[in-house]
Motif scaffolding. Structure first.
Motif, PDB file in Angstrom:
ATOM      1  N   ASP A 244       1.219   8.326  -3.002  1.00 26.02           N
ATOM      2  CA  ASP A 244       2.376   9.159  -3.237  1.00 26.02           C
ATOM      3  C   ASP A 244       2.182  10.567  -2.209  1.00 26.02           C
ATOM      4  O   ASP A 244       0.934  10.440  -1.568  1.00 26.02           O
ATOM      5  CB  ASP A 244       1.900   9.798  -4.688  1.00 26.02           C
ATOM      6  CG  ASP A 244       3.183  10.301  -5.372  1.00 26.02           C
ATOM      7  OD1 ASP A 244       4.582  10.144  -4.323  1.00 26.02           O
ATOM      8  OD2 ASP A 244       3.346  10.795  -6.410  1.00 26.02           O
ATOM      9  N   HIS A 245       3.242  11.156  -2.137  1.00 28.76           N
ATOM     10  CA  HIS A 245       3.247  12.150  -1.147  1.00 28.76           C
ATOM     11  C   HIS A 245       1.946  13.204  -1.292  1.00 28.76           C
ATOM     12  O   HIS A 245       1.818  13.640  -2.500  1.00 28.76           O
ATOM     13  CB  HIS A 245       4.451  12.941  -0.941  1.00 28.76           C
ATOM     14  CG  HIS A 245       5.835  12.095  -0.820  1.00 28.76           C
ATOM     15  ND1 HIS A 245       5.968  11.767   0.619  1.00 28.76           N
ATOM     16  CD2 HIS A 245       6.617  11.586  -1.618  1.00 28.76           C
ATOM     17  CE1 HIS A 245       7.099  11.000   0.721  1.00 28.76           C
ATOM     18  NE2 HIS A 245       7.474  10.669  -0.615  1.00 28.76           N
ATOM     19  N   ALA A 246       1.248  13.451  -0.303  1.00 31.15           N
ATOM     20  CA  ALA A 246       0.021  14.294  -0.561  1.00 31.15           C
ATOM     21  C   ALA A 246       0.353  15.588  -0.548  1.00 31.15           C
ATOM     22  O   ALA A 246       1.089  16.212  -0.054  1.00 31.15           O
ATOM     23  CB  ALA A 246      -0.917  13.966   0.532  1.00 31.15           C
TER      24      ALA A 246
ATOM     25  N   TYR B 288       0.843  -1.161  -0.023  1.00 32.96           N
ATOM     26  CA  TYR B 288      -0.187  -0.049  -0.034  1.00 32.96           C
ATOM     27  C   TYR B 288       0.906   1.306  -0.015  1.00 32.96           C
ATOM     28  O   TYR B 288       0.307   2.218   0.213  1.00 32.96           O
ATOM     29  CB  TYR B 288      -1.067  -0.114   1.286  1.00 32.96           C
ATOM     30  CG  TYR B 288      -1.824  -1.269   1.220  1.00 32.96           C
ATOM     31  CD1 TYR B 288      -3.232  -1.135   0.691  1.00 32.96           C
ATOM     32  CD2 TYR B 288      -1.582  -2.183   1.956  1.00 32.96           C
ATOM     33  CE1 TYR B 288      -4.023  -2.363   0.846  1.00 32.96           C
ATOM     34  CE2 TYR B 288      -2.341  -3.513   1.963  1.00 32.96           C
ATOM     35  CZ  TYR B 288      -3.516  -3.402   1.290  1.00 32.96           C
ATOM     36  OH  TYR B 288      -4.273  -4.647   1.543  1.00 32.96           O
ATOM     37  N   HIS B 289       2.044   0.969  -0.144  1.00 29.62           N
ATOM     38  CA  HIS B 289       3.177   2.347  -0.194  1.00 29.62           C
ATOM     39  C   HIS B 289       3.797   2.321  -1.630  1.00 29.62           C
ATOM     40  O   HIS B 289       4.870   1.992  -1.500  1.00 29.62           O
ATOM     41  CB  HIS B 289       3.995   2.005   1.128  1.00 29.62           C
ATOM     42  CG  HIS B 289       4.636   3.439   1.400  1.00 29.62           C
ATOM     43  ND1 HIS B 289       5.111   3.678   2.562  1.00 29.62           N
ATOM     44  CD2 HIS B 289       4.797   4.759   0.810  1.00 29.62           C
ATOM     45  CE1 HIS B 289       5.494   4.922   2.717  1.00 29.62           C
ATOM     46  NE2 HIS B 289       5.509   5.459   1.803  1.00 29.62           N
ATOM     47  N   THR B 290       3.197   3.038  -2.441  1.00 29.09           N
ATOM     48  CA  THR B 290       3.754   3.417  -3.787  1.00 29.09           C
ATOM     49  C   THR B 290       3.761   4.673  -4.283  1.00 29.09           C
ATOM     50  O   THR B 290       2.810   5.300  -4.157  1.00 29.09           O
ATOM     51  CB  THR B 290       3.125   2.490  -5.128  1.00 29.09           C
ATOM     52  OG1 THR B 290       2.815   0.946  -4.516  1.00 29.09           O
ATOM     53  CG2 THR B 290       3.722   2.517  -6.317  1.00 29.09           C
TER      54      THR B 290
ATOM     55  N   CYS C  61       6.324  -1.148   0.783  1.00 30.92           N
ATOM     56  CA  CYS C  61       7.746  -1.094  -0.256  1.00 30.92           C
ATOM     57  C   CYS C  61       8.129   0.235  -0.303  1.00 30.92           C
ATOM     58  O   CYS C  61       9.370   0.365  -0.083  1.00 30.92           O
ATOM     59  CB  CYS C  61       7.210  -1.598  -1.653  1.00 30.92           C
ATOM     60  SG  CYS C  61       6.903  -3.262  -1.964  1.00 30.92           S
ATOM     61  N   ASP C  62       7.328   1.323  -0.041  1.00 29.88           N
ATOM     62  CA  ASP C  62       7.609   2.953  -0.156  1.00 29.88           C
ATOM     63  C   ASP C  62       8.378   2.779  -1.523  1.00 29.88           C
ATOM     64  O   ASP C  62       9.539   3.385  -1.594  1.00 29.88           O
ATOM     65  CB  ASP C  62       8.687   3.151   1.037  1.00 29.88           C
ATOM     66  CG  ASP C  62       8.733   4.479   1.073  1.00 29.88           C
ATOM     67  OD1 ASP C  62       8.429   5.280   0.504  1.00 29.88           O
ATOM     68  OD2 ASP C  62       9.329   5.126   2.018  1.00 29.88           O
ATOM     69  N   ALA C  63       7.766   2.232  -2.530  1.00 31.34           N
ATOM     70  CA  ALA C  63       8.473   2.219  -4.004  1.00 31.34           C
ATOM     71  C   ALA C  63       8.492   3.509  -4.404  1.00 31.34           C
ATOM     72  O   ALA C  63       7.480   4.431  -4.572  1.00 31.34           O
ATOM     73  CB  ALA C  63       7.832   1.317  -4.882  1.00 31.34           C
TER      74      ALA C  63
ATOM     75  N   PHE D 196      -2.875   8.457  -0.492  1.00 33.40           N
ATOM     76  CA  PHE D 196      -1.994   9.139  -0.359  1.00 33.40           C
ATOM     77  C   PHE D 196      -1.223   8.939   0.855  1.00 33.40           C
ATOM     78  O   PHE D 196      -1.619   8.239   1.996  1.00 33.40           O
ATOM     79  CB  PHE D 196      -2.469  10.611  -0.166  1.00 33.40           C
ATOM     80  CG  PHE D 196      -2.721  11.412  -1.319  1.00 33.40           C
ATOM     81  CD1 PHE D 196      -1.546  11.492  -2.429  1.00 33.40           C
ATOM     82  CD2 PHE D 196      -4.412  11.764  -1.683  1.00 33.40           C
ATOM     83  CE1 PHE D 196      -1.982  12.399  -3.599  1.00 33.40           C
ATOM     84  CE2 PHE D 196      -4.463  12.745  -2.887  1.00 33.40           C
ATOM     85  CZ  PHE D 196      -3.385  12.865  -4.015  1.00 33.40           C
ATOM     86  N   GLU D 197       0.226   9.190   0.977  1.00 38.60           N
ATOM     87  CA  GLU D 197       1.029   9.075   2.110  1.00 38.60           C
ATOM     88  C   GLU D 197       1.014  10.645   2.589  1.00 38.60           C
ATOM     89  O   GLU D 197       1.381  11.505   1.770  1.00 38.60           O
ATOM     90  CB  GLU D 197       2.412   8.745   1.926  1.00 38.60           C
ATOM     91  CG  GLU D 197       3.259   8.771   3.201  1.00 38.60           C
ATOM     92  CD  GLU D 197       4.701   8.641   2.957  1.00 38.60           C
ATOM     93  OE1 GLU D 197       5.078   8.423   1.866  1.00 38.60           O
ATOM     94  OE2 GLU D 197       5.457   8.231   3.909  1.00 38.60           O
ATOM     95  N   SER D 198       0.510  10.882   3.759  1.00 36.62           N
ATOM     96  CA  SER D 198       0.335  12.274   4.346  1.00 36.62           C
ATOM     97  C   SER D 198       1.081  12.446   5.624  1.00 36.62           C
ATOM     98  O   SER D 198       0.630  11.704   6.528  1.00 36.62           O
ATOM     99  CB  SER D 198      -1.031  12.716   4.001  1.00 36.62           C
ATOM    100  OG  SER D 198      -1.030  14.082   4.422  1.00 36.62           O
TER     101      SER D 198
HETATM  102 ZN   LIG Z   1       7.455   8.660   3.868  1.00 37.96          ZN
END
Ligand SMILES: [Zn+2]
Ligand SMILES: [Zn+2]
Length: 254
Positions: A38-40, A5-7, A218-220, A83-85
């Protein structure tokens, strides 16, 4: 690895590859559920433009591209758009409003900053003191309580000079809160593979002792992170070496 869940996408300015390549590499890697986080973006009243997240003008394209890939690849993989925020109290309402018209499936919290980015330093930039670590945990707990985020990415990202009793106390407090609220913390695969300061052994021991749920993200920032099964396996093995069995999927996103 069944789900990640981290792409990221290249819109953040520090990731490589096309959206389609992330989807195709994930399929190659055996991933069945792919979440883009993705970075929000944030709305900065003073017009500040961040160098590490998509521009406001790129939000439409992020969703339209991923919605169309989701349809195109629906027989091979399930795609979620998130989003990753950071949770930044003074910016969160404007961000909610900004994103309210989009088909957003989920968010994860990645607390790179606790204040607007133009007024503070990235948590990973230099060691922080005990008071700053306590503040980090306070803000993360407040943010997770808001119910916006499915899990906490790279929980142990802040650089801490001494992993003393304050480190143990504060991260135990964080892990206990997450456990009580049935929220997972992430084992950040990028950090593990790139040998960053996170994930660290001291934090992993706390996760194991408290019994907090953990999931690999993964923080791909490049598509190959999704197809490289040896990286997935190594991260899983690292968790297992502490007696932690990672969860495979997030409830509601499977
Ligand atoms: Zn991060
Ligand atoms: Zn990034």
């Amino acid at each position: 690895m069944i789900a990640n869940y981290h792409t990221h996408t290249k819109r953040c300015g520090h990731a490589a590859g096309e959206d389609r390549e992330y989807v195709e590499e994930a399929i190659k890697g055996g991933i069945k559920i792919l979440g883009f986080a993705d970075h929000a973006p944030f709305v900065y009243e003073n017009g500040f433009v961040s160098g590490m997240r998509m521009k406001l003008s790129e939000i439409d394209g992020y969703f339209s591209s991923l919605v169309s890939l989701r349809e195109e690849y629906k027989n091979d993989i399930k795609i979620y758009i998130g989003f990753e925020s950071e949770y930044i109290p003074e910016l969160v309402e404007a961000q909610d409003k900004l994103l309210s018209d989009y088909p957003l499936d989920y968010m994860i919290m990645g607390e790179h900053f606790s204040k607007p980015e133009d007024r503070c330093v990235h948590y990973n930039a230099r060691p922080i003191d005990n008071a700053a670590l306590t503040n980090y945990v306070d803000v993360v707990i407040e943010g997770m309580k808001s119910g916006r985020y499915k899990y906490l990415a790279h929980p142990d990202m802040p650089k801490v000079a001494e992993k003393d009793e304050c480190f143990v106390r504060e991260f135990t407090r964080l892990c206990e809160f997450m456990k009580e609220n049935d929220l997972p913390v992430e084992l950040n695969m990028l950090g593990y593979v790139a040998k960053r300061n996170y994930p660290c052994d001291e934090f992993m021991r706390i996760v194991a002792e408290v019994g907090t749920k953990m999931i690999i993200g993964c923080d791909a920032h490049s598509p190959d992170y999704l197809s490289d099964r040896s990286k997935h396996k190594a991260a899983k093995g690292y968790a297992e070496s502490f007696g932690i069995r990672v969860m495979e999927k997030l409830p509601g996103l499977c």
